[in-house]
Design a protein around this motif. Sequence first.
Motif, PDB file in Angstrom:
ATOM      1  N   LEU A   8       0.834  -1.204   0.000  1.00 49.33           N
ATOM      2  CA  LEU A   8       0.000   0.000   0.000  1.00 49.33           C
ATOM      3  C   LEU A   8       0.870   1.255   0.000  1.00 49.33           C
ATOM      4  O   LEU A   8       0.523   2.254  -0.627  1.00 49.33           O
ATOM      5  CB  LEU A   8      -0.962  -0.010   1.187  1.00 49.33           C
ATOM      6  CG  LEU A   8      -2.133  -0.984   1.053  1.00 49.33           C
ATOM      7  CD1 LEU A   8      -2.827  -1.179   2.399  1.00 49.33           C
ATOM      8  CD2 LEU A   8      -3.118  -0.519  -0.004  1.00 49.33           C
ATOM      9  N   GLN A   9       2.015   1.199   0.673  1.00 43.81           N
ATOM     10  CA  GLN A   9       2.947   2.316   0.629  1.00 43.81           C
ATOM     11  C   GLN A   9       3.511   2.489  -0.785  1.00 43.81           C
ATOM     12  O   GLN A   9       3.575   3.602  -1.306  1.00 43.81           O
ATOM     13  CB  GLN A   9       4.091   2.117   1.621  1.00 43.81           C
ATOM     14  CG  GLN A   9       5.075   3.273   1.619  1.00 43.81           C
ATOM     15  CD  GLN A   9       6.216   3.080   2.600  1.00 43.81           C
ATOM     16  OE1 GLN A   9       6.490   1.973   3.053  1.00 43.81           O
ATOM     17  NE2 GLN A   9       6.883   4.169   2.926  1.00 43.81           N
ATOM     18  N   MET A  10       3.902   1.373  -1.422  1.00 42.99           N
ATOM     19  CA  MET A  10       4.404   1.440  -2.802  1.00 42.99           C
ATOM     20  C   MET A  10       3.358   2.037  -3.739  1.00 42.99           C
ATOM     21  O   MET A  10       3.693   2.714  -4.703  1.00 42.99           O
ATOM     22  CB  MET A  10       4.781   0.043  -3.318  1.00 42.99           C
ATOM     23  CG  MET A  10       6.024  -0.548  -2.745  1.00 42.99           C
ATOM     24  SD  MET A  10       6.288  -2.186  -3.490  1.00 42.99           S
ATOM     25  CE  MET A  10       6.784  -3.128  -2.072  1.00 42.99           C
ATOM     26  N   MET A  11       2.093   1.771  -3.447  1.00 39.24           N
ATOM     27  CA  MET A  11       0.990   2.269  -4.268  1.00 39.24           C
ATOM     28  C   MET A  11       0.627   3.716  -3.922  1.00 39.24           C
ATOM     29  O   MET A  11      -0.261   4.292  -4.540  1.00 39.24           O
ATOM     30  CB  MET A  11      -0.228   1.352  -4.096  1.00 39.24           C
ATOM     31  CG  MET A  11      -0.016  -0.067  -4.607  1.00 39.24           C
ATOM     32  SD  MET A  11      -1.342  -1.217  -4.127  1.00 39.24           S
ATOM     33  CE  MET A  11      -2.682  -0.610  -5.161  1.00 39.24           C
ATOM     34  N   ASP A  70       1.453   5.558   4.583  1.00 36.08           N
ATOM     35  CA  ASP A  70       2.863   5.844   4.843  1.00 36.08           C
ATOM     36  C   ASP A  70       3.673   4.578   5.111  1.00 36.08           C
ATOM     37  O   ASP A  70       4.894   4.619   5.100  1.00 36.08           O
ATOM     38  CB  ASP A  70       3.039   6.858   5.972  1.00 36.08           C
ATOM     39  CG  ASP A  70       2.611   6.351   7.330  1.00 36.08           C
ATOM     40  OD1 ASP A  70       2.417   5.136   7.512  1.00 36.08           O
ATOM     41  OD2 ASP A  70       2.464   7.176   8.243  1.00 36.08           O
ATOM     42  N   GLY A  71       3.043   3.455   5.381  1.00 32.55           N
ATOM     43  CA  GLY A  71       3.733   2.172   5.507  1.00 32.55           C
ATOM     44  C   GLY A  71       4.315   1.876   6.868  1.00 32.55           C
ATOM     45  O   GLY A  71       4.982   0.863   7.049  1.00 32.55           O
ATOM     46  N   GLU A  72       4.075   2.738   7.837  1.00 31.06           N
ATOM     47  CA  GLU A  72       4.617   2.503   9.172  1.00 31.06           C
ATOM     48  C   GLU A  72       3.975   1.280   9.803  1.00 31.06           C
ATOM     49  O   GLU A  72       2.768   1.063   9.666  1.00 31.06           O
ATOM     50  CB  GLU A  72       4.365   3.730  10.042  1.00 31.06           C
ATOM     51  CG  GLU A  72       4.967   3.619  11.427  1.00 31.06           C
ATOM     52  CD  GLU A  72       4.758   4.885  12.246  1.00 31.06           C
ATOM     53  OE1 GLU A  72       4.647   4.758  13.466  1.00 31.06           O
ATOM     54  OE2 GLU A  72       4.687   5.975  11.645  1.00 31.06           O
ATOM     55  N   VAL A  73       4.780   0.470  10.473  1.00 36.60           N
ATOM     56  CA  VAL A  73       4.262  -0.657  11.252  1.00 36.60           C
ATOM     57  C   VAL A  73       4.676  -0.452  12.704  1.00 36.60           C
ATOM     58  O   VAL A  73       5.723   0.114  12.990  1.00 36.60           O
ATOM     59  CB  VAL A  73       4.754  -2.029  10.729  1.00 36.60           C
ATOM     60  CG1 VAL A  73       4.190  -2.321   9.364  1.00 36.60           C
ATOM     61  CG2 VAL A  73       6.266  -2.113  10.718  1.00 36.60           C
ATOM     62  N   ARG A  74       3.825  -0.894  13.607  1.00 30.40           N
ATOM     63  CA  ARG A  74       4.085  -0.738  15.040  1.00 30.40           C
ATOM     64  C   ARG A  74       4.656  -2.024  15.612  1.00 30.40           C
ATOM     65  O   ARG A  74       4.368  -3.124  15.123  1.00 30.40           O
ATOM     66  CB  ARG A  74       2.796  -0.394  15.769  1.00 30.40           C
ATOM     67  CG  ARG A  74       2.252   0.968  15.404  1.00 30.40           C
ATOM     68  CD  ARG A  74       0.968   1.227  16.115  1.00 30.40           C
ATOM     69  NE  ARG A  74      -0.003   0.227  15.636  1.00 30.40           N
ATOM     70  CZ  ARG A  74      -1.301   0.342  15.713  1.00 30.40           C
ATOM     71  NH1 ARG A  74      -1.832   1.396  16.262  1.00 30.40           N
ATOM     72  NH2 ARG A  74      -2.102  -0.593  15.259  1.00 30.40           N
ATOM     73  N   LEU A  75       5.442  -1.877  16.661  1.00 28.47           N
ATOM     74  CA  LEU A  75       5.965  -3.038  17.372  1.00 28.47           C
ATOM     75  C   LEU A  75       4.812  -3.889  17.867  1.00 28.47           C
ATOM     76  O   LEU A  75       3.754  -3.345  18.191  1.00 28.47           O
ATOM     77  CB  LEU A  75       6.835  -2.577  18.540  1.00 28.47           C
ATOM     78  CG  LEU A  75       8.140  -1.884  18.146  1.00 28.47           C
ATOM     79  CD1 LEU A  75       8.820  -1.315  19.386  1.00 28.47           C
ATOM     80  CD2 LEU A  75       9.068  -2.834  17.414  1.00 28.47           C
ATOM     81  N   PRO A  76       4.937  -5.175  17.886  1.00 26.72           N
ATOM     82  CA  PRO A  76       6.154  -5.953  17.693  1.00 26.72           C
ATOM     83  C   PRO A  76       6.482  -6.262  16.231  1.00 26.72           C
ATOM     84  O   PRO A  76       7.414  -6.992  15.947  1.00 26.72           O
ATOM     85  CB  PRO A  76       5.859  -7.242  18.459  1.00 26.72           C
ATOM     86  CG  PRO A  76       4.381  -7.444  18.254  1.00 26.72           C
ATOM     87  CD  PRO A  76       3.802  -6.036  18.266  1.00 26.72           C
ATOM     88  N   LEU A  77       5.730  -5.713  15.299  1.00 28.31           N
ATOM     89  CA  LEU A  77       6.012  -5.937  13.885  1.00 28.31           C
ATOM     90  C   LEU A  77       7.201  -5.094  13.455  1.00 28.31           C
ATOM     91  O   LEU A  77       7.530  -4.094  14.085  1.00 28.31           O
ATOM     92  CB  LEU A  77       4.786  -5.590  13.042  1.00 28.31           C
ATOM     93  CG  LEU A  77       3.519  -6.400  13.341  1.00 28.31           C
ATOM     94  CD1 LEU A  77       2.350  -5.844  12.551  1.00 28.31           C
ATOM     95  CD2 LEU A  77       3.734  -7.869  13.049  1.00 28.31           C
ATOM     96  N   CYS A  78       7.823  -5.509  12.357  1.00 24.55           N
ATOM     97  CA  CYS A  78       8.912  -4.718  11.789  1.00 24.55           C
ATOM     98  C   CYS A  78       8.776  -4.729  10.274  1.00 24.55           C
ATOM     99  O   CYS A  78       8.034  -5.524   9.704  1.00 24.55           O
ATOM    100  CB  CYS A  78      10.266  -5.248  12.239  1.00 24.55           C
ATOM    101  SG  CYS A  78      10.541  -6.971  11.846  1.00 24.55           S
TER     102      CYS A  78
END
Length: 143
Positions: free
Chosen positions: A107-110, A114-122
């Motif tokens: 979705l960020q590439m599109m 903004d593509g931000e992910v929150r912890l615990p994800l990376c």
Amino acid sequence: RLARIDNIVGIKEASGSLKQMSDVIRLCGPDFAVLSGDDFFTLPLMSIGGKGVISVVSNVAPADMAALVDAAAAGDMEKALALHHRLTPLVDALFIETNPVPVKALLQMMGRIDGEVRLPLCRLTDANLEKLRQAAMNYGLIS
């Protein structure tokens, strides 16, 4: 037993077992909605009586997934199968790492988020980001 309770009308089935999905459909009856919780199993599940999908790929290719579900529901298996095969490489790429990380990256590439992910994800690894980018380009979502 839960399917007999009035306000329980369906289940998201993501076991990965068509046998289990089939058993739920058979035991709960045609008025109980069994929805795929895994995009890949949408067509196989609908072919045995499932009603649809709770979809990840629909975040980036909603028209094609909706068309697949509509075609399967209408009994147009030729169209549904063509869409299933078209979507499969994209679905595979969207599950290259833990959901929702790949779909957020796409979705960020599109240009949609903004593509931000929150912890615990990376964020996706660079290698998997490139695989996702290639799958999205092949699908026609990005150039």
